[in-house]
Structure formats: structure tokens, C-alpha cells
Design a protein around this motif. Structure first.
Motif, PDB file in Angstrom:
ATOM      1  N   VAL A   7       0.840  -1.209   0.000  1.00 59.05           N
ATOM      2  CA  VAL A   7       0.000   0.000   0.000  1.00 59.05           C
ATOM      3  C   VAL A   7       0.867   1.248   0.000  1.00 59.05           C
ATOM      4  CG1 VAL A   7      -1.646   1.318   1.367  1.00 59.05           C
ATOM      5  CG2 VAL A   7      -1.973  -1.121   1.063  1.00 59.05           C
ATOM      6  N   GLY A   8       1.941   1.247   0.824  1.00 52.52           N
ATOM      7  CA  GLY A   8       2.827   2.401   0.853  1.00 52.52           C
ATOM      8  C   GLY A   8       3.463   2.667  -0.498  1.00 52.52           C
ATOM      9  N   ALA A   9       3.936   1.611  -1.174  1.00 54.91           N
ATOM     10  CA  ALA A   9       4.562   1.780  -2.484  1.00 54.91           C
ATOM     11  C   ALA A   9       3.562   2.289  -3.519  1.00 54.91           C
ATOM     12  CB  ALA A   9       5.168   0.454  -2.942  1.00 54.91           C
ATOM     13  N   LEU A  10       2.350   1.709  -3.518  1.00 51.36           N
ATOM     14  CA  LEU A  10       1.328   2.172  -4.462  1.00 51.36           C
ATOM     15  C   LEU A  10       0.931   3.617  -4.194  1.00 51.36           C
ATOM     16  CD1 LEU A  10      -0.956  -1.004  -4.634  1.00 51.36           C
ATOM     17  CD2 LEU A  10       0.664  -0.197  -6.357  1.00 51.36           C
ATOM     18  N   LEU A  11       0.782   3.943  -2.900  1.00 50.91           N
ATOM     19  CA  LEU A  11       0.406   5.308  -2.543  1.00 50.91           C
ATOM     20  C   LEU A  11       1.504   6.291  -2.939  1.00 50.91           C
ATOM     21  CD1 LEU A  11      -1.877   6.846  -1.183  1.00 50.91           C
ATOM     22  CD2 LEU A  11      -0.712   6.579   0.999  1.00 50.91           C
ATOM     23  N   LEU A  12       2.776   5.896  -2.724  1.00 51.50           N
ATOM     24  CA  LEU A  12       3.891   6.769  -3.109  1.00 51.50           C
ATOM     25  C   LEU A  12       3.905   6.979  -4.623  1.00 51.50           C
ATOM     26  CD1 LEU A  12       6.417   8.327  -2.315  1.00 51.50           C
ATOM     27  CD2 LEU A  12       7.709   6.187  -2.508  1.00 51.50           C
ATOM     28  N   ALA A  13       3.693   5.906  -5.381  1.00 51.71           N
ATOM     29  CA  ALA A  13       3.675   6.036  -6.837  1.00 51.71           C
ATOM     30  C   ALA A  13       2.532   6.938  -7.298  1.00 51.71           C
ATOM     31  CB  ALA A  13       3.555   4.659  -7.483  1.00 51.71           C
ATOM     32  N   ALA A  14       1.348   6.739  -6.700  1.00 46.27           N
ATOM     33  CA  ALA A  14       0.193   7.554  -7.095  1.00 46.27           C
ATOM     34  C   ALA A  14       0.404   9.014  -6.719  1.00 46.27           C
ATOM     35  CB  ALA A  14      -1.073   7.004  -6.430  1.00 46.27           C
ATOM     36  N   LEU A  15       0.879   9.276  -5.498  1.00 46.64           N
ATOM     37  CA  LEU A  15       1.087  10.654  -5.064  1.00 46.64           C
ATOM     38  C   LEU A  15       2.213  11.321  -5.858  1.00 46.64           C
ATOM     39  CD1 LEU A  15       0.684  10.337  -1.196  1.00 46.64           C
ATOM     40  CD2 LEU A  15      -0.936  11.273  -2.843  1.00 46.64           C
ATOM     41  N   THR A  16       3.233  10.541  -6.227  1.00 43.05           N
ATOM     42  CA  THR A  16       4.301  11.103  -7.053  1.00 43.05           C
ATOM     43  C   THR A  16       3.763  11.547  -8.405  1.00 43.05           C
ATOM     44  OG1 THR A  16       5.959   9.711  -5.959  1.00 43.05           O
ATOM     45  CG2 THR A  16       6.531  10.620  -8.106  1.00 43.05           C
ATOM     46  N   ALA A  17       2.911  10.705  -9.008  1.00 33.44           N
ATOM     47  CA  ALA A  17       2.313  11.073 -10.293  1.00 33.44           C
ATOM     48  C   ALA A  17       1.422  12.308 -10.148  1.00 33.44           C
ATOM     49  CB  ALA A  17       1.511   9.905 -10.856  1.00 33.44           C
ATOM     50  N   VAL A  18       0.606  12.332  -9.080  1.00 35.04           N
ATOM     51  CA  VAL A  18      -0.255  13.496  -8.849  1.00 35.04           C
ATOM     52  C   VAL A  18       0.580  14.736  -8.585  1.00 35.04           C
ATOM     53  CG1 VAL A  18      -1.982  14.454  -7.287  1.00 35.04           C
ATOM     54  CG2 VAL A  18      -2.181  12.093  -8.039  1.00 35.04           C
ATOM     55  N   GLY A  19       1.659  14.577  -7.790  1.00 37.61           N
ATOM     56  CA  GLY A  19       2.523  15.719  -7.498  1.00 37.61           C
ATOM     57  C   GLY A  19       3.191  16.254  -8.742  1.00 37.61           C
ATOM     58  N   TYR A  24       3.650  20.580 -12.583  1.00 37.31           N
ATOM     59  CA  TYR A  24       3.568  21.059 -13.963  1.00 37.31           C
ATOM     60  C   TYR A  24       2.446  22.087 -14.112  1.00 37.31           C
ATOM     61  CZ  TYR A  24       2.467  21.133 -18.925  1.00 37.31           C
ATOM     62  OH  TYR A  24       2.191  21.551 -20.204  1.00 37.31           O
ATOM     63  N   GLY A  25       1.287  21.810 -13.533  1.00 35.33           N
ATOM     64  CA  GLY A  25       0.166  22.738 -13.651  1.00 35.33           C
ATOM     65  C   GLY A  25       0.449  24.075 -12.986  1.00 35.33           C
ATOM     66  N   ILE A  26       1.047  24.038 -11.799  1.00 35.20           N
ATOM     67  CA  ILE A  26       1.350  25.294 -11.099  1.00 35.20           C
ATOM     68  C   ILE A  26       2.365  26.114 -11.878  1.00 35.20           C
ATOM     69  CG2 ILE A  26       2.416  26.228  -9.014  1.00 35.20           C
ATOM     70  CD1 ILE A  26       1.191  23.876  -7.491  1.00 35.20           C
ATOM     71  N   ARG A  27       3.419  25.468 -12.325  1.00 35.04           N
ATOM     72  CA  ARG A  27       4.446  26.191 -13.091  1.00 35.04           C
ATOM     73  C   ARG A  27       3.870  26.773 -14.385  1.00 35.04           C
ATOM     74  NH1 ARG A  27      10.234  23.056 -12.768  1.00 35.04           N
ATOM     75  NH2 ARG A  27      10.813  23.877 -10.721  1.00 35.04           N
ATOM     76  N   HIS A  28       3.071  25.996 -15.041  1.00 32.69           N
ATOM     77  CA  HIS A  28       2.459  26.489 -16.277  1.00 32.69           C
ATOM     78  C   HIS A  28       1.574  27.692 -15.996  1.00 32.69           C
ATOM     79  CE1 HIS A  28       0.751  26.387 -20.298  1.00 32.69           C
ATOM     80  NE2 HIS A  28      -0.458  26.383 -19.758  1.00 32.69           N
ATOM     81  N   ARG A  29       0.813  27.627 -14.912  1.00 29.05           N
ATOM     82  CA  ARG A  29      -0.072  28.742 -14.573  1.00 29.05           C
ATOM     83  C   ARG A  29       0.714  30.005 -14.238  1.00 29.05           C
ATOM     84  NH1 ARG A  29      -4.549  29.816 -16.320  1.00 29.05           N
ATOM     85  NH2 ARG A  29      -3.416  31.725 -16.780  1.00 29.05           N
ATOM     86  N   ILE A  30       1.800  29.831 -13.483  1.00 30.52           N
ATOM     87  CA  ILE A  30       2.629  30.994 -13.138  1.00 30.52           C
ATOM     88  C   ILE A  30       3.239  31.602 -14.400  1.00 30.52           C
ATOM     89  CG2 ILE A  30       4.732  31.701 -11.936  1.00 30.52           C
ATOM     90  CD1 ILE A  30       4.076  29.645  -9.791  1.00 30.52           C
ATOM     91  N   ARG A  31       3.788  30.732 -15.261  1.00 36.94           N
ATOM     92  CA  ARG A  31       4.412  31.238 -16.490  1.00 36.94           C
ATOM     93  C   ARG A  31       3.392  31.963 -17.366  1.00 36.94           C
ATOM     94  NH1 ARG A  31       9.131  30.173 -19.052  1.00 36.94           N
ATOM     95  NH2 ARG A  31       9.636  28.529 -17.532  1.00 36.94           N
ATOM     96  N   GLU A 156       9.011  20.718  -6.256  1.00 39.00           N
ATOM     97  CA  GLU A 156       9.289  19.283  -6.299  1.00 39.00           C
ATOM     98  C   GLU A 156       9.624  18.747  -4.912  1.00 39.00           C
ATOM     99  OE1 GLU A 156      10.297  21.450  -8.418  1.00 39.00           O
ATOM    100  OE2 GLU A 156      10.342  20.690 -10.477  1.00 39.00           O
ATOM    101  N   VAL A 157      10.475  19.509  -4.204  1.00 43.34           N
ATOM    102  CA  VAL A 157      10.856  19.059  -2.862  1.00 43.34           C
ATOM    103  C   VAL A 157       9.639  19.013  -1.938  1.00 43.34           C
ATOM    104  CG1 VAL A 157      12.227  19.629  -0.829  1.00 43.34           C
ATOM    105  CG2 VAL A 157      13.221  19.872  -3.107  1.00 43.34           C
ATOM    106  N   GLY A 158       8.805  20.048  -2.015  1.00 36.92           N
ATOM    107  CA  GLY A 158       7.630  20.080  -1.148  1.00 36.92           C
ATOM    108  C   GLY A 158       6.653  18.959  -1.441  1.00 36.92           C
ATOM    109  N   PHE A 159       6.328  18.791  -2.725  1.00 36.47           N
ATOM    110  CA  PHE A 159       5.396  17.721  -3.071  1.00 36.47           C
ATOM    111  C   PHE A 159       6.004  16.342  -2.800  1.00 36.47           C
ATOM    112  CE2 PHE A 159       3.002  20.931  -5.433  1.00 36.47           C
ATOM    113  CZ  PHE A 159       1.709  20.521  -5.203  1.00 36.47           C
ATOM    114  N   GLY A 160       7.319  16.197  -3.047  1.00 41.00           N
ATOM    115  CA  GLY A 160       7.960  14.911  -2.767  1.00 41.00           C
ATOM    116  C   GLY A 160       7.919  14.569  -1.292  1.00 41.00           C
ATOM    117  N   ALA A 161       8.228  15.570  -0.451  1.00 43.43           N
ATOM    118  CA  ALA A 161       8.187  15.329   0.993  1.00 43.43           C
ATOM    119  C   ALA A 161       6.762  14.998   1.445  1.00 43.43           C
ATOM    120  CB  ALA A 161       8.707  16.552   1.741  1.00 43.43           C
ATOM    121  N   ALA A 162       5.780  15.709   0.888  1.00 45.47           N
ATOM    122  CA  ALA A 162       4.391  15.434   1.259  1.00 45.47           C
ATOM    123  C   ALA A 162       3.973  14.030   0.829  1.00 45.47           C
ATOM    124  CB  ALA A 162       3.469  16.475   0.632  1.00 45.47           C
TER     125      ALA A 162
END
Length: 453
Positions: A7-19, A24-31, A156-162
Motif C-alpha cells: 500500500v505504501g509503495a502504491l500510494l507513493l507512486a500515485a502521489l508522485t504522479a499526482v505531485g 507542472y500545472g502550477i508552473r504552467h499557470r505561473i508562467r 518538487e521538494v515540497g510535493f515529494g516530501a508530502a
């Protein structure tokens, strides 16, 4: 632990993809937001220009997102700028081609001390009728300092840590929940391991809550109940078989010992005849035991379609002549799946028993009720008491009347007959009747029965 890690590995993979998508969405919006402001600044400056007149650009606003404006000629000289920092050095050497419109890019000038800029460049056509500066192509540059979210890896660091913290929390929560959920299962498994042949009375604990685990516990206890009954039945059967085998073996031993100990007093011919009788009795019991075992282990795949009326007719015709006639009535010809040898033995056993106990006649009826074929064997003898109608199907059980009429029987005939019927998906019972005994065989049909005309 395996489930928690999964479960931890699946959750990490899913959250990494979402992050990654979120970054990408935040950076695109700022740009896009910064670029839109740059476009608006360029359009505002160009809209205020007139042929032969270039107004000064809007001054830099004292905000966190400073915006710089430059007008550069084709030789790379700064013609106008809105801040001292960009008054002498061009922001970029990138020159939009004719027809490019506004061009957006990022530059990191050497003089900016490691800072980068988002830049929008526009080419001013010197040949246009309303061109502010004729005779030479000019370029407008609007620039803003690149936001920290674009230039650094903080997102990246923030979302990765989260994602990592959330995955660890999910794995821990899964371990706790699965551990609590499977605790009753472990107790059930432990109890199942402790339940041995010597202690089949043990039962698994049933959780108080009504869920799948409680259902599993009930099913396990039901299985242990059936196992205990089966083992006890085999123990009783083994004890009864030993007892039944001991009698002819003891008789045979006694006869042979007497013949050896008293050779002058014992008639050798009579001793051998008695030993042969005991041997035949022993052989009959062993044959019945083997038949009983074969019936219990029979496989349905070996069964074939059988015309039950034909089988009854063959068994009736194969019996030797007797003072008691057998009256056969078959209104239909039901077809069942089974072993002709085993079902023939059932019918023969019922017919022989009925003849043995009948006073005047035996009636056999072949019929059909619903999706079952029915064979009724009824005699006009003394009948069977209601309290004995189930007991007679136990191995080695013999009623006084049966002992009197057939002293050499093994007591396994009816037990084998019932086991055979049940192995074929049917049943064998004794039903009420005004006179005598009424044995009813029921077997499932394999196809619709044919009606006799």
C-alpha cells in the motif's frame, strides 16, 4: 507487513504522479500569468507610440514582480528603457523574425548575477505606415524576473516530501488496520492448527461483529463439525468392522486349533468344512467392505446414461426362482446417469431383502416425480418399526428378524445401497405403508423420461 509495504509503495507512486502533474500545472499557470502581464505591457507601450514619437515606457512598479521594458535598434543599442539596470545592456540578443508576432523565452544574462528573466520580444516593422521609427527595425523587450517557483526546485521538494510522509502514514495505517483485522484470522488459524485427530472437539473463536471474518469462523467450525463426524463415523466403522471380522477369524482359529490339538477326536472332514464356512463368511465381509469403500470413493465422471426401467427388468430377471413372485410395473422409462454395476447391486439387494421378508409377493414400481426417477420396492412382510428405519442403514446393524432369516449376512447391504444412491445424487429411504416395508430409491434424471404406450 507485506500489505503495508505494498500500500505504501502504491500510494507513493500515485502521489508522485499526482505531485508531478500538480507541479507542472502550477508552473504552467505561473508562467502564463507572467507572460500575459508582459504581453499587456508591450501592447500598452506600442499603443501609445505615434509616427516619429516614442513615449517613455511605464516606470518599474515597486512590486515583487518588477517588469522591465526596452526598445532596441537593429544594432543592439538601447533606445529607451524604464530602469537603470536595463538602460545600457540589451536584455537579449534574440531577434524575432518578420511575422513572428510576440515571442516568449527565458534568458539568464551574465550581468544578472545568476538571475533569470522571462522575456517577451516584439519586432516593430519600420516599413509600416504608422511605424514610430522609420528606416530601421526596432525591437521591444518586456522582461520580468523569473518567479522562484519556476527557477528553484521548491515545488518538487515540497510535493515529494508530502508524498513520502503521506505514503509512510498510509503504510502505517494499513499495518494497523490489517493487523487488527487479521487478528481474528490468526486466532482462527492457530485454532485450526491445534485441532488434531486426537482433539477434534476444538472450535475456532467467532468474532462478535458480523462480517466476512465471522462468516469464515462459522464456516471453519462447520468444517470441523463435519470432520469430527466423519472421523467418528470412520472410527465406529473400523471398530464394527474389526468386531465383525473377529468372529469368523476366531471361529476359524478355534476349529484349526481343535483339529491340531485333538487329531484323533476331531473329524478332519467336519473341521475342514467348518473352516471353509468361516473362510467364506470372512470373504463375504471383506467383499462388502471393499464394495462399501468403492462406493464412497466413486467418481461421477465414470457414470453413464442408464435406462432405469431396463436395469430393474434385468435385475428382476436375473434373480433365481422363488416362492415369492415379483410384480414389476414401469409406466415410464426414466434415464439416469450412473454405474450399472453399482445401481444393479442396490436393486438386487433390495429385491433379495424384500423376497426374504415377504409373505406372499413383492411389488416393484418404476416412475418419475418431478425431475427424479423413483423406484419403489415393497413387500407384504412384518415391516420395519419407525424407530429402526434410519438405524438399519448404519454399517453392521442387523435387526432380530434379519438375523433370524439370514444369519450369515454382513449387515452392510443397506449401508452400501444408501451410500451408492447418495453418491449418484439421490437417496434411499424407508417410507410408511399399510403392510410390510416400502423402500424408495430416488435418482436425478439425466434427460426427460419416455412414456410407455
Amino acid at each position: 507487513m507485506r500489505y503495508a509495504l505494498t500500500v505504501g509503495a502504491l500510494l507513493l507512486a500515485a502521489l508522485t504522479a499526482v505531485g508531478a502533474l500538480a507541479v507542472y500545472g502550477i508552473r504552467h499557470r505561473i508562467r502564463v500569468d507572467v507572460t500575459d502581464h508582459l504581453h499587456m505591457a508591450v501592447v500598452d507601450w506600442v499603443s501609445r507610440m505615434r509616427p516619429g514619437y516614442v513615449p517613455p515606457p511605464r516606470p518599474v512598479r515597486p512590486t515583487a514582480q518588477a517588469m522591465y521594458l526596452q526598445l532596441i535598434n537593429s544594432r543592439g543599442q538601447v533606445v529607451a528603457a524604464n530602469a537603470p539596470i536595463v538602460r545600457h545592456v540589451p536584455l537579449s540578443t534574440v531577434r524575432p523574425a518578420p511575422g513572428d508576432g510576440m515571442r516568449d523565452f527565458t534568458v539568464c544574462p551574465s550581468w544578472s548575477k545568476g538571475r533569470c528573466f522571462l522575456v517577451t520580444a516584439l519586432r516593430l516593422n519600420a516599413e509600416a505606415p504608422d511605424a514610430p521609427l522609420r528606416g530601421e527595425t526596432h525591437y521591444i523587450y518586456a522582461a520580468a524576473l523569473e518567479p522562484v517557483a519556476l527557477g528553484r526546485r521548491y515545488l518538487e521538494v515540497g510535493f515529494g516530501a508530502a508524498a513520502l510522509v503521506a505514503s509512510l502514514a498510509g503504510a502505517w495505517g494499513t499495518a494497523v488496520v490489517v493487523g487488527r483485522t487479521l487478528r481474528p484470522v490468526r486466532a482462527i488459524s492457530s485454532a485450526m492448527r491445534e485441532a488434531t485427530v486426537k482433539d477434534l472437539a476444538m472450535r475456532v473463536p467467532v468474532p462478535a461483529h458480523d462480517d466476512e471474518i465471522a462468516e469464515f469462523a462459522h464456516a471453519s467450525n462447520d468444517y470441523l463439525d463435519r470432520l469430527e463426524k466423519a472421523v467418528n463415523a470412520y472410527r465406529r466403522f473400523a471398530a464394527l468392522a474389526s468386531h465383525e471380522l473377529r468372529s469368523p477369524v476366531t471361529a476359524l482359529r478355534t476349529q484349526l486349533e481343535e483339529a491340531l490339538m485333538y487329531p484323533g477326536e476331531v473329524d478332519a472332514h467336519a473341521a475342514l468344512a467348518g473352516a471353509l464356512h468361516s473362510t467364506e463368511r470372512l470373504e463375504a465381509i471383506i467383499d462388502d467392505l471393499l464394495a462399501y469403500t468403492r462406493v464412497k470413493n466413486a467418481r461421477p465422471a465414470e457414470y453413464q446414461p442408464l435406462d432405469l426401467a431396463d436395469l430393474v427388468e434385468e435385475e428382476v430377471a436375473g434373480l433365481p426362482g422363488d416362492r415369492v413372485p415379483i410384480l414389476l410395473r414401469a409406466d415410464v422409462r426414466p434415464v439416469v446417469r450412473g454405474s450399472a454395476v453399482q445401481l444393479g447391486r442396490v436393486l438386487t439387494n433390495l429385491l433379495v431383502n424384500a423376497r426374504r421378508h415377504a409373505h406372499g409377493r413383492v411389488e416393484v414400481t418404476v416412475g418419475q416425480v418431478g425431475d427424479q426417477a423413483v423406484v419403489v420396492v415393497q413387500d407384504d412382510g412384518t415391516g420395519i418399526a419407525p424407530e429402526d428405519r434410519e438405524r438399519i442403514f448404519d454399517p453392521f446393524v442387523r435387526l432380530p428378524e434379519g438375523l433370524r432369516l439370514d444369519p450369515g449376512g454382513s449387515g452392510l447391504g443397506l449401508a452400501i445401497s444408501r451410500e451408492t444412491c447418495e453418491a449418484h445424487g439421490g437417496s434411499l429411504d424407508v417410507e410408511d405403508c399399510p403392510v410390510g416395508a416400502r423402500f424408495v430409491v430416488r435418482l436425478p434424471l439425466s434427460e426427460p423420461a419416455g412414456v410407455l404406450r
